[in-house]
Design an enzyme around this catalytic site. Sequence first.
Site, PDB file in Angstrom:
ATOM      1  N   LYS A  31      51.430  45.695  46.141  1.00  0.00           N
ATOM      2  CA  LYS A  31      52.206  46.996  46.132  1.00  0.00           C
ATOM      3  C   LYS A  31      52.196  47.395  47.709  1.00  0.00           C
ATOM      4  CE  LYS A  31      52.923  45.918  42.093  1.00  0.00           C
ATOM      5  NZ  LYS A  31      52.020  46.564  40.870  1.00  0.00           N
ATOM      6  N   ARG A  35      35.840  28.144  50.935  1.00  0.00           N
ATOM      7  CA  ARG A  35      37.132  27.943  50.307  1.00  0.00           C
ATOM      8  C   ARG A  35      37.458  29.091  49.266  1.00  0.00           C
ATOM      9  NH1 ARG A  35      37.703  22.458  47.761  1.00  0.00           N
ATOM     10  NH2 ARG A  35      36.789  23.106  45.487  1.00  0.00           N
ATOM     11  N   TYR A  41      48.892  50.699  33.855  1.00  0.00           N
ATOM     12  CA  TYR A  41      49.878  49.396  34.153  1.00  0.00           C
ATOM     13  C   TYR A  41      49.877  48.487  32.883  1.00  0.00           C
ATOM     14  CZ  TYR A  41      51.113  45.224  36.276  1.00  0.00           C
ATOM     15  OH  TYR A  41      51.960  44.058  36.537  1.00  0.00           O
TER      16      TYR A  41
HETATM   17  C1  LIG Z   1      51.400  45.924  39.927  1.00  0.00           C
HETATM   18  C2  LIG Z   1      50.169  46.839  39.457  1.00  0.00           C
HETATM   19  C3  LIG Z   1      48.865  45.994  38.932  1.00  0.00           C
HETATM   20  C4  LIG Z   1      49.118  44.306  38.999  1.00  0.00           C
HETATM   21  O1  LIG Z   1      48.982  43.918  40.149  1.00  0.00           O
HETATM   22  P1  LIG Z   1      49.639  42.251  40.476  1.00  0.00           P
HETATM   23  O2  LIG Z   1      49.532  42.047  41.914  1.00  0.00           O
HETATM   24  O3  LIG Z   1      51.189  42.665  40.294  1.00  0.00           O
HETATM   25  O4  LIG Z   1      48.976  41.339  39.511  1.00  0.00           O
HETATM   26  C5  LIG Z   1      48.066  46.572  38.510  1.00  0.00           C
HETATM   27  N1  LIG Z   1      47.466  47.895  38.482  1.00  0.00           N
HETATM   28  C6  LIG Z   1      48.786  48.593  39.212  1.00  0.00           C
HETATM   29  C7  LIG Z   1      48.969  50.196  38.919  1.00  0.00           C
HETATM   30  C8  LIG Z   1      50.053  48.037  39.452  1.00  0.00           C
HETATM   31  O5  LIG Z   1      51.070  48.841  39.833  1.00  0.00           O
END
Ligand SMILES: *Cc1c(COP(=O)(O)O)cnc(C)c1O
Length: 386
Positions: A196, A46, A100
Amino acid sequence: MSTEKQEIESICVHAGRRDGNAGVVNAVQPSTAYQYLDEGEQPYPRYFNTPNQEIVVEKLCSLENASAGAIFASGMSAISTTLLTLARTGDHVVFQRSLYGGTYAFATKEYRHSGVDVTFADCEVSSIVDAIRPNTKLIYVETPANPLLDVVDLKRLTEAAKARGVITIADNTFATPINQNPLKLGVDVVIHSGTKYLGGHSDLCFGAVLSREELMQPIREKALLLGGNVNALTCYLAERSLKTLAIRVRQQNRNALRVAEFLEAHALVKRVDYPGLPTHPRHDVAASQMSGFGGMLSFELVDSVCPKTLVRTLRLITPAMSLGGVESTATIPYETSHKPIPVEERLELGVTDKLIRLSIGIEAEEDLVADLDQALGAMIDSKGAV
Ligand SMILES: *Cc1c(COP(=O)(O)O)cnc(C)c1O
């Protein structure tokens, strides 16, 4: 199947493939309840151990040259679980200043509240190393970093950190494993927002931590308590996305370089931040540790042009938060990611009111350049440039 000797394109497609499957695609196994197993067998899957999670972890480990890893429900879940595991009350952590926003907020709020001391340093290795104290446990960097594409020399940083017994963590979201492998450069822990480039189609949310078993074991234990688990369908889609990671990222590298060169030559553009341009202050470092320069770039408009008007005039490039998708998007950092930061602090970070950040997709490069050309042209012809 062993992917040890394969090139990265083949790893994207094949790593994690389960032989003996009737189809060429791994099955989705959504079950969260299993019949009782014999004593001594693995616990039922899980949290962080379902078949689909393990397939994605295997692929990502191959891509990042990691011996162990885990995937999470978001990039922030990967980041917070790692940071809560590897430093505790009384410890000290050095962060790169350009980060970030969520990571920055974690450092300034969560860490400080839980008694972890935090120092921010600029991306010069000497500044980071100068910030190390006797109780420093971790150094956390992001390279290239949001939104100005700062670059940290990972090899020099990790040599200095190792000599002082400090664990290094690198957020490799912007670079992707196609362009940069921090573990090969001596970094201890790699983090990705899979939301991303790894997902790559602006429709998945997940994160990953890749390292070695000694560090992953306590991270996994903490993950069980915090519970940022990913469901089987997201894993299946992540696996599917990763099969095209190399070809997507290569196209994004090419497109972004072309767009950066176009913008740099334009009269209404003051400055372009892209590690692939020789004018980037750390282009040489980027060239030594990256095999491609990625799909992210920022540029600053001359004072007379309003970035909001420009972004609204774009036809193909869409104004949208987030990044790393197959579609090109534009954001104005001072209005979005950097809005909560006080003005003086924001300007000190180099995020002016004239900055636009682009996430370049996989469209044809001529179409992207033509779109920027028509939008910038309209600023000359109209009240956009006063
Ligand atoms: C978007 C992002 C995060 C966070 O990721 P999430 O999946 O949106 O929580 C961390 N580091 C970088 C460089 C990002 O662009």
